[in-house]
Structure formats: C-alpha cells, structure tokens
Design a protein around this motif. Structure first.
Motif, PDB file in Angstrom:
ATOM      1  N   ALA A 355       0.833  -1.204   0.000  1.00 32.62           N
ATOM      2  CA  ALA A 355       0.000   0.000   0.000  1.00 32.62           C
ATOM      3  C   ALA A 355       0.870   1.257   0.000  1.00 32.62           C
ATOM      4  O   ALA A 355       0.599   2.216  -0.736  1.00 32.62           O
ATOM      5  CB  ALA A 355      -0.929  -0.013   1.212  1.00 32.62           C
ATOM      6  N   LEU A 356       1.922   1.256   0.798  1.00 36.35           N
ATOM      7  CA  LEU A 356       2.818   2.409   0.858  1.00 36.35           C
ATOM      8  C   LEU A 356       3.524   2.623  -0.479  1.00 36.35           C
ATOM      9  O   LEU A 356       3.720   3.776  -0.909  1.00 36.35           O
ATOM     10  CB  LEU A 356       3.843   2.216   1.981  1.00 36.35           C
ATOM     11  CG  LEU A 356       3.284   2.357   3.399  1.00 36.35           C
ATOM     12  CD1 LEU A 356       4.261   1.788   4.427  1.00 36.35           C
ATOM     13  CD2 LEU A 356       2.981   3.821   3.705  1.00 36.35           C
ATOM     14  N   GLN A 358       2.329   1.913  -3.434  1.00 35.06           N
ATOM     15  CA  GLN A 358       1.365   2.485  -4.376  1.00 35.06           C
ATOM     16  C   GLN A 358       1.038   3.932  -4.031  1.00 35.06           C
ATOM     17  O   GLN A 358       0.893   4.784  -4.919  1.00 35.06           O
ATOM     18  CB  GLN A 358       0.091   1.651  -4.405  1.00 35.06           C
ATOM     19  CG  GLN A 358      -0.846   2.007  -5.551  1.00 35.06           C
ATOM     20  CD  GLN A 358      -0.164   1.886  -6.909  1.00 35.06           C
ATOM     21  OE1 GLN A 358       0.489   0.876  -7.209  1.00 35.06           O
ATOM     22  NE2 GLN A 358      -0.272   2.925  -7.741  1.00 35.06           N
ATOM     23  N   ILE A 359       0.945   4.229  -2.751  1.00 30.18           N
ATOM     24  CA  ILE A 359       0.706   5.616  -2.326  1.00 30.18           C
ATOM     25  C   ILE A 359       1.849   6.513  -2.781  1.00 30.18           C
ATOM     26  O   ILE A 359       1.630   7.646  -3.225  1.00 30.18           O
ATOM     27  CB  ILE A 359       0.502   5.672  -0.800  1.00 30.18           C
ATOM     28  CG1 ILE A 359      -0.852   5.050  -0.420  1.00 30.18           C
ATOM     29  CG2 ILE A 359       0.597   7.096  -0.283  1.00 30.18           C
ATOM     30  CD1 ILE A 359      -1.036   4.813   1.060  1.00 30.18           C
ATOM     31  N   ASP A 362       1.336   7.179  -6.405  1.00 35.73           N
ATOM     32  CA  ASP A 362       0.171   8.018  -6.693  1.00 35.73           C
ATOM     33  C   ASP A 362       0.344   9.464  -6.236  1.00 35.73           C
ATOM     34  O   ASP A 362      -0.139  10.388  -6.892  1.00 35.73           O
ATOM     35  CB  ASP A 362      -1.075   7.426  -6.032  1.00 35.73           C
ATOM     36  CG  ASP A 362      -1.500   6.092  -6.627  1.00 35.73           C
ATOM     37  OD1 ASP A 362      -1.080   5.794  -7.765  1.00 35.73           O
ATOM     38  OD2 ASP A 362      -2.233   5.347  -5.941  1.00 35.73           O
ATOM     39  N   TYR A 363       1.024   9.652  -5.099  1.00 38.95           N
ATOM     40  CA  TYR A 363       0.984  10.970  -4.464  1.00 38.95           C
ATOM     41  C   TYR A 363       2.348  11.546  -4.058  1.00 38.95           C
ATOM     42  O   TYR A 363       2.395  12.695  -3.618  1.00 38.95           O
ATOM     43  CB  TYR A 363       0.125  10.902  -3.188  1.00 38.95           C
ATOM     44  CG  TYR A 363      -1.261  10.366  -3.405  1.00 38.95           C
ATOM     45  CD1 TYR A 363      -2.199  11.063  -4.178  1.00 38.95           C
ATOM     46  CD2 TYR A 363      -1.664   9.165  -2.820  1.00 38.95           C
ATOM     47  CE1 TYR A 363      -3.485  10.574  -4.368  1.00 38.95           C
ATOM     48  CE2 TYR A 363      -2.952   8.675  -2.999  1.00 38.95           C
ATOM     49  CZ  TYR A 363      -3.854   9.374  -3.783  1.00 38.95           C
ATOM     50  OH  TYR A 363      -5.124   8.895  -3.964  1.00 38.95           O
ATOM     51  N   VAL A 381       4.931  15.498  -0.901  1.00 34.37           N
ATOM     52  CA  VAL A 381       3.500  15.342  -1.157  1.00 34.37           C
ATOM     53  C   VAL A 381       2.865  16.722  -1.292  1.00 34.37           C
ATOM     54  O   VAL A 381       2.973  17.558  -0.382  1.00 34.37           O
ATOM     55  CB  VAL A 381       2.796  14.564  -0.028  1.00 34.37           C
ATOM     56  CG1 VAL A 381       1.307  14.405  -0.342  1.00 34.37           C
ATOM     57  CG2 VAL A 381       3.441  13.197   0.170  1.00 34.37           C
ATOM     58  N   ASN A 385      -3.100  16.721  -2.403  1.00 32.97           N
ATOM     59  CA  ASN A 385      -3.246  15.262  -2.413  1.00 32.97           C
ATOM     60  C   ASN A 385      -3.386  14.663  -1.012  1.00 32.97           C
ATOM     61  O   ASN A 385      -3.623  13.459  -0.872  1.00 32.97           O
ATOM     62  CB  ASN A 385      -2.040  14.621  -3.095  1.00 32.97           C
ATOM     63  CG  ASN A 385      -1.999  14.892  -4.577  1.00 32.97           C
ATOM     64  OD1 ASN A 385      -3.037  14.946  -5.227  1.00 32.97           O
ATOM     65  ND2 ASN A 385      -0.806  15.083  -5.130  1.00 32.97           N
ATOM     66  N   LEU A 389      -4.566  10.909   0.177  1.00 33.41           N
ATOM     67  CA  LEU A 389      -3.496  10.101   0.764  1.00 33.41           C
ATOM     68  C   LEU A 389      -3.905   9.607   2.152  1.00 33.41           C
ATOM     69  O   LEU A 389      -3.705   8.419   2.485  1.00 33.41           O
ATOM     70  CB  LEU A 389      -2.219  10.925   0.829  1.00 33.41           C
ATOM     71  CG  LEU A 389      -0.944  10.249   1.340  1.00 33.41           C
ATOM     72  CD1 LEU A 389       0.284  10.885   0.692  1.00 33.41           C
ATOM     73  CD2 LEU A 389      -0.800  10.357   2.856  1.00 33.41           C
ATOM     74  N   HIS A 390      -4.476  10.490   2.954  1.00 37.40           N
ATOM     75  CA  HIS A 390      -4.913  10.097   4.292  1.00 37.40           C
ATOM     76  C   HIS A 390      -5.965   8.999   4.227  1.00 37.40           C
ATOM     77  O   HIS A 390      -5.930   8.029   5.013  1.00 37.40           O
ATOM     78  CB  HIS A 390      -5.457  11.325   5.033  1.00 37.40           C
ATOM     79  CG  HIS A 390      -5.952  11.046   6.410  1.00 37.40           C
ATOM     80  ND1 HIS A 390      -7.290  11.100   6.748  1.00 37.40           N
ATOM     81  CD2 HIS A 390      -5.297  10.665   7.536  1.00 37.40           C
ATOM     82  CE1 HIS A 390      -7.433  10.791   8.031  1.00 37.40           C
ATOM     83  NE2 HIS A 390      -6.254  10.525   8.525  1.00 37.40           N
ATOM     84  N   ALA A 392      -6.282   6.780   1.880  1.00 41.07           N
ATOM     85  CA  ALA A 392      -5.600   5.544   1.486  1.00 41.07           C
ATOM     86  C   ALA A 392      -4.869   4.923   2.673  1.00 41.07           C
ATOM     87  O   ALA A 392      -4.865   3.689   2.835  1.00 41.07           O
ATOM     88  CB  ALA A 392      -4.622   5.836   0.348  1.00 41.07           C
ATOM     89  N   LEU A 393      -4.251   5.753   3.511  1.00 38.86           N
ATOM     90  CA  LEU A 393      -3.582   5.233   4.704  1.00 38.86           C
ATOM     91  C   LEU A 393      -4.589   4.599   5.664  1.00 38.86           C
ATOM     92  O   LEU A 393      -4.331   3.533   6.239  1.00 38.86           O
ATOM     93  CB  LEU A 393      -2.815   6.355   5.406  1.00 38.86           C
ATOM     94  CG  LEU A 393      -1.586   6.920   4.689  1.00 38.86           C
ATOM     95  CD1 LEU A 393      -1.028   8.109   5.461  1.00 38.86           C
ATOM     96  CD2 LEU A 393      -0.508   5.854   4.512  1.00 38.86           C
TER      97      LEU A 393
END
Length: 556
Positions: A355-356, A358-359, A362-363, A381, A385, A389-390, A392-393
């Motif tokens: 996940a990190l 991909q984040i 993306d951002y 960042v 965004n 981003l938050h 997604a986390l």
C-alpha cells in the motif's frame, strides 16, 4: 535516487553467488557454524533466539516503490508476512529459513538492494536525515555525501576487519534528525564562505558507555572530505582496542587518547593520503549528485487540503502531528506512523508495504524513506493530495495521528527475538501506548520521545529519550531502569538515571506517574516535557516515581 551502474550490479550479483555457495556448504556440513558465522555476518545474517534474522540495508533510508514492493514480496514468500524497520534505517526479517536466504538475496539484487555490511566489524549502513532533500531547514542534501561514503566503504580492503563495528550518520539541516552526535562519525553539512563542507564529529555512541561525539574539525571542504574520513577511520583502526570488545569502539579510543591527540594523528594521516585520491572522489560525488535532483514540483492550489483541514477533525488531528514543513511551496513531508497503539513499533505487514509503495507512486513522486524512529516518510507530497493520501492510509490501518507523541515509541526487538537481549521491549512499548490511549492524554501531554532498549547495547536509543527505558536481567528477573531528560538532537544530552529499576509489571505505572507529575507541574500546555524537566530537574519526578520511599524518608 541512486541507480546501480554495471559495477554495482556485478558486485552484488557476485556476492550473492559467493554466499549461495557458502550456504550450500553449511547445509551439507562442509562448514561448521563456527566457520560459517563470519561469512553469514558479512552478508547480514544473524542467528537469533528462535531463527535466523536477515538485516537488509536501506542506504540512508531511501527506497523507491518497486523496492518496497519487493520487501513485501520477501516478507510474504520467505518470512511470516511482515518486516521490522529498525533504528539504522534498515529492515529485518525475523524468520527466514537458511536454504531460502540465497533466493532472498537474489530477489533483493533484482531491485538494487543487498544485505552487505549490515553486520560485522565493518562500516555499517550509512544513515541520514530522513527529511533529506525536502526539509525547509536544509543547507544541503546529505544523500549524495552518504552515497559517496557508502561506495567508498563497501568492501574497503583496509576496513573489513575493524576493531568493532563503525557507524556513520549525515545531516544537512539545522535541526539534527539523524542523531549524528551518537555515531562513531557524524557529519553536519555546512556552507562556509560559499564553499560546501562538513563539520566532523567523532566518538559518539550509546551502548554500555554512552558518549556525546566531539568535534574533530569544524569545517572540512568536500574536496577533502573523503580522505579526511579515511584518515580518521585508519587512525582508529590502528589504535582501537582489540583485546576487549567493550573498549573497542572509537568513542573509547577518543576518550583514552583525548580529542587533541586523535586530531593530530588524523591530520598527519590525512596529509599522507590526500595526494593518492587525485580528485577521483570529487568526480564520483559530482556523478552521484546527478542521481539526487529534486522532483518537478507541482504549482497548483491547496484548496482541497484547506477544506479537509477545516471540516474533518480526524484529518486535522493527523495533519497536526504527521506533517512537517517542506522547502517547496504547497508541499508537505508526511510521516506515516508504524506505531498504532498496541502494535509492534516499526513492524509493517506485506499488505501495508505494498500500500505504501502504491501511495508513493500516486501521491509522493515515487519516493519513500525509513526514519531512524521506525516510521515511513513520504518526503514530497503536494497538499492538495493529502486528503486522498490520508484516506488511502486509513484503509490499511496506517493513519495513526501520533508522530512525536507518547505512543510514537522507539523500541528494539528485545527478548522476543534478540539473542543479546536481557528483557522484553515490545510488550513494554505496547503497554505504554495502550495505557495512554485509554487515558486519552496523549495529545494533552504533547511532544515526547520515549525510547526502549532490551539490553545494554542500546539499539532502542534509550540514553537519548526524553524518557528512556533500559531492560536488564536482575537474578533472572526483568528489571527496567528509567532515565529522564535525554535528547538526541543538535543539543544531544545523555539522560539522567532516576534510581532503582522496576519490575515488568511496574514499568507502565511508573511511566504514568512521571507523566501525571509533568502535567501537574508544567507551566502550561506550551511547555513540553523536556522543557519542564530542564526547568525543574530530576527531584520532583523522582519523588513521583518512588512515593513510598519519599514518604518514609520524610517520616524519619
């Protein structure tokens, strides 16, 4: 970030092939464990309490998303689905099987990573400010210098059998986020009369004999930096104690000989070896600098951030604790906490690592960092965004709003994993974090650094914690000493020991008493724990820690 050239690729692949053959000989019995030990340590493989542990280098804490994905793959395929990020900006796998280690190292090589010199009496992974290249207070990006030192020190023929391990840290900012004064050599990059260089600090360290590093030279221009470092390590390599490993670190050598004597020897050695460099070091540095150009920053409104900050209290709490100032307008540095209360500090699952990654794609301009405080940094960042981003986390349980607070605890693996540990660290960290979550006092307490080590080697940096906890063995029983007032920044101070230690089931209540005392005595919410301790001294906190003893003394 730095990309391997043909030499790097060949060197790492050859090392994988070499160690693969050594592992095969260990498995078939051709090598005994005693014979195998120095070979595995050269490749980052330890034998811990329950299994082997593989420590993988993350030079100066910098990763790209593909590398983070590969770390997730390794955790999932060869370990138990997680990795542990350390105070050396490395990652450790606690459960690899010996026959799988060559495949792990090959998979690491596929993404330009390795485990070389993460152990043994060599120059270890070079660490740096985790906000490098992004921090608003930065004089110069320390990563090119850190990479130059990494290349110079890797397999250096003179420094493969040093008296003891040797650790180097580099910062290029006003605020010291790399704990440079607690390293064998610490570099503070500076600009003097328009020339870039570094202050050289030597002889810092924690462990059983904590010492604050001393300035060896106020300013060394980059033209002289690498030969000056080589001269320093060379002098210690000759003088360092090999008769007693507890007195072998350079901090003891500096203490025994005095900084003036060491300085004179280094200057003599520097004068002798400087001509042999012939400028190749500066050619290398200029080439390396090309790998660390800043990303192309976006110039766009930050309205989405402002709206979310005003409307969403959960996002606002996270932004207040987990964001830091960026040098580029409209940007922020994000710290992703790996310290959710109740979890193991520094652990990330394979799913979270992916996940990190991909984040970051993306951002965050495809870049991640690992901090020595065992968190993950997204250095670039754009504020627009941040709400996405938050979110997604949050989806991956990575949105804890606690950076720099009570539950953002540094803790070594302790007796749950480490063969050297004398007490547990992880359950103590979990207990403290969970207790203050129950009390709902974390944000009221404010800025605080708690650091926990499970043995005298101080991998948890307890000496420089605002509150430090050291776990020891007292006649077969865990006993925890507390220190107060430590500081690992540019104003580094070793904490003061409070008195007798506490049993395992007493340590969390003891920390609670300290912090309730602070809340009672502080001048106001703006006075941090460290500031209050410096104003008040040890006495009131000691009285709160040992109330029965104080009452008994008063009655007498």
């Amino acid at each position: 970030m730095y990309k391997y050239n043909d030499f790097d690729e060949s060197f790492v692949r050859n090392r994988v092939a070499q160690f693969s053959a050594q592992v095969a000989r260990r498995i078939d019995g051709s090598l005994s464990e005693e014979e195998f030990r120095p070979l595995r340590l050269m490749n980052g493989l330890y034998l811990q309490l329950h299994a082997y542990m593989l420590r993988v280098a993350i030079p100066y804490g910098t990763l790209n998303p593909d590398q983070m994905d590969q770390l997730a793959h390794i955790a999932e395929k060869y370990d138990r689905g997680y990795g542990h990020f350390t105070t050396r900006q490395n990652i450790q796998y606690n459960w690899p099987k010996l026959p799988d280690v060559p495949a792990i190292l090959s998979d690491l090589a596929d993404v330009e990573m390795h485990a070389i010199q993460t152990s043994g009496n060599t120059i270890r992974n070079v660490t740096a400010d985790h906000f490098a290249g992004a921090a608003a207070d930065e004089v110069a990006d320390p990563r090119p210098v850190a990479e130059l030192i990494r290349q110079w020190s890797t397999d250096h023929p003179e420094f493969q059998f040093l008296p003891r391990k040797f650790k180097v840290a580099v910062t290029g900012a006003t605020a010291d986020r790399a704990v440079v004064r607690a390293h064998d050599i610490g570099l503070v990059l500076k600009r003097q009369d328009g020339v870039l260089g570094a202050e050289i600090i030597v002889g810092g360290g924690l462990g059983r004999t904590p010492m604050v590093g001393k300035t060896l030279k106020e300013f060394v221009p980059f033209d002289d930096l690498l030969p000056y470092l080589e001269a320093t390590v060379s002098v210690w390599n000759l003088l360092g104690r090999r008769d007693n490993k507890y007195k072998a670190r350079i901090k003891i050598t500096v203490h025994e000989h005095g900084i003036d004597d060491i300085r004179a020897r280094v200057e003599d050695r520097f004068a002798a070896i400087k001509p042999s460099f012939g400028g190749i070091d500066m050619e290398m540095l200029r080439e390396i600098e090309g790998h660390f150009l800043p990303p192309i920053f976006a110039d766009k409104p930050v309205d989405a951030y402002t709206r979310a900050y005003e409307a969403d209290p959960v996002f606002r709490a996270w932004a207040d604790t987990n964001l830091a100032a960026h040098k580029a307008e409209g940007y922020a540095i994000v710290t992703v906490s790996l310290k959710k209360p109740g979890q193991t500090p520094g652990d990330a699952t394979a799913e979270q690592m992916r996940a990190l990654a991909q984040i970051a794609r993306d951002y965050a301009h495809d870049e991640l960092r690992i901090s020595h405080e065992q968190n993950v940094i997204l250095p670039h960042v754009h504020k627009s965004n941040l709400p996405a981003l938050h979110a997604a986390l949050k989806a991956f349980d990575l949105a804890s709003a606690n950076v720099g607070l009570v539950s953002d605890i540094i803790a070594c693996p302790g007796m749950d994993y480490c063969a050297l540990a004398t007490a547990r660290s992880i359950p103590v960290a979990q207990g403290i974090a969970t207790r203050f979550e129950e009390l709902k006092l974390e944000h009221d307490i404010g800025a605080l650094k708690i650091k926990i080590s499970g043995c005298i080697n101080a991998c948890g940096h307890h000496h420089v914690g605002h509150i430090g906890i050291l776990g020891l063995d007292r006649a077969g029983v865990e006993n925890y000493q507390i220190t107060l007032g430590g500081d690992g920044t540019e104003d580094m101070v070793i904490g003061d020991r409070t008195g007798p230690g506490f049993a395992y089931d007493e340590i969390v209540p003891a920390i609670e008493r300290i912090l309730l005392c602070y809340l009672d005595l502080r001048d106001g919410p703006e006075e941090t724990f460290l500031a209050a301790y410096r104003r008040l001294g040890l006495a009131p906190f000691k009285a709160a820690l040992y109330p029965a003893k104080e009452e008994k003394a008063n009655a007498a």
